[in-house]
Motif scaffolding. Structure first.
Motif, PDB file in Angstrom:
ATOM      1  N   TRP A  49      -1.823  -0.828  -5.023  1.00 30.07           N
ATOM      2  CA  TRP A  49      -3.186  -0.823  -4.589  1.00 30.07           C
ATOM      3  C   TRP A  49      -3.787  -2.178  -4.625  1.00 30.07           C
ATOM      4  N   TRP A  99      -8.368  -4.790   3.564  1.00 33.06           N
ATOM      5  CA  TRP A  99      -8.427  -3.333   3.153  1.00 33.06           C
ATOM      6  C   TRP A  99      -7.428  -2.544   3.933  1.00 33.06           C
ATOM      7  N   ILE A 111      -6.973   1.748   4.295  1.00 29.72           N
ATOM      8  CA  ILE A 111      -7.557   3.083   3.892  1.00 29.72           C
ATOM      9  C   ILE A 111      -6.475   4.077   4.689  1.00 29.72           C
ATOM     10  N   PHE A 152      -6.978   3.975  -1.064  1.00 29.30           N
ATOM     11  CA  PHE A 152      -7.472   2.668  -0.667  1.00 29.30           C
ATOM     12  C   PHE A 152      -6.938   1.474  -1.509  1.00 29.30           C
ATOM     13  N   SER A 153      -6.744   0.812  -0.897  1.00 25.96           N
ATOM     14  CA  SER A 153      -6.141  -0.662  -1.459  1.00 25.96           C
ATOM     15  C   SER A 153      -7.039  -2.013  -0.911  1.00 25.96           C
ATOM     16  N   SER A 154      -6.864  -2.917  -1.841  1.00 29.54           N
ATOM     17  CA  SER A 154      -7.538  -4.014  -1.374  1.00 29.54           C
ATOM     18  C   SER A 154      -6.668  -5.430  -1.799  1.00 29.54           C
ATOM     19  N   TYR A 179     -16.186  -2.295   7.736  1.00 24.74           N
ATOM     20  CA  TYR A 179     -16.248  -0.969   7.191  1.00 24.74           C
ATOM     21  C   TYR A 179     -17.571  -0.228   7.442  1.00 24.74           C
ATOM     22  N   GLN A 188     -10.122 -11.081   2.554  1.00 19.41           N
ATOM     23  CA  GLN A 188      -9.750  -9.982   2.150  1.00 19.41           C
ATOM     24  C   GLN A 188      -9.330  -8.973   2.956  1.00 19.41           C
ATOM     25  N   HIS A 197       0.915  -1.286  -0.115  1.00 21.55           N
ATOM     26  CA  HIS A 197       0.106   0.109   0.062  1.00 21.55           C
ATOM     27  C   HIS A 197       1.003   1.426  -0.002  1.00 21.55           C
ATOM     28  N   LEU A 245      -7.407  -3.910  -7.073  1.00 21.88           N
ATOM     29  CA  LEU A 245      -8.460  -2.739  -7.608  1.00 21.88           C
ATOM     30  C   LEU A 245      -8.607  -2.837  -9.008  1.00 21.88           C
ATOM     31  N   PRO A 256     -13.284  -6.014   5.064  1.00 21.68           N
ATOM     32  CA  PRO A 256     -14.554  -5.475   4.532  1.00 21.68           C
ATOM     33  C   PRO A 256     -15.839  -5.324   5.645  1.00 21.68           C
TER      34      PRO A 256
END
Length: 103
Positions: free
Chosen positions: A50, A85, A87, A73-75, A103, A83, A45, A53, A100
């Motif tokens: 990223w 995330w 931010i 934002f990265s996933s 969030y 997963q 990140h 995405l 996720p």
């Protein structure tokens, strides 16, 4: 959301400073269970990788990195069904690693 700080050490190749780096309870639980090492994903990140995405969202991140006016934002698909995330807030004050569902 309770969060714990995550030490990231020094990284000369990072493209931006993350501010305070924290993990949510869900990420912390996976770390404690030995199911997740978030540090490589955080480094990705910070280096502008990223993750999973689409091209549009990657361009949005690149533009936000240049302007400094929007969040990053990265996933990352860590494992099947898992997963992560990441931010970073628009002002680069805080970077949060979360699931996720948190969030």
């Amino acid at each position: 959301m309770a969060a714990q700080a995550l030490p990231i050490g020094q990284a000369s190749s990072r493209r931006f400073f993350p501010g305070e780096t924290v993990v949510t309870c869900g990420v912390d639980a996976l770390v404690q269970q030995g199911r997740l090492n978030p540090v490589p994903y955080l480094h990705r990140h910070l280096n502008g990788d990223w993750g999973d995405l689409d091209d549009y969202d990657k361009r949005q991140n690149d533009a936000a990195l240049e302007s400094g006016e929007d969040r990053l934002f990265s996933s990352y698909q860590v494992a099947p069904g898992l997963q992560l995330w990441i931010i970073t807030e628009w002002d680069r004050s805080v970077t949060t690693l979360l699931l996720p569902s948190e969030y």
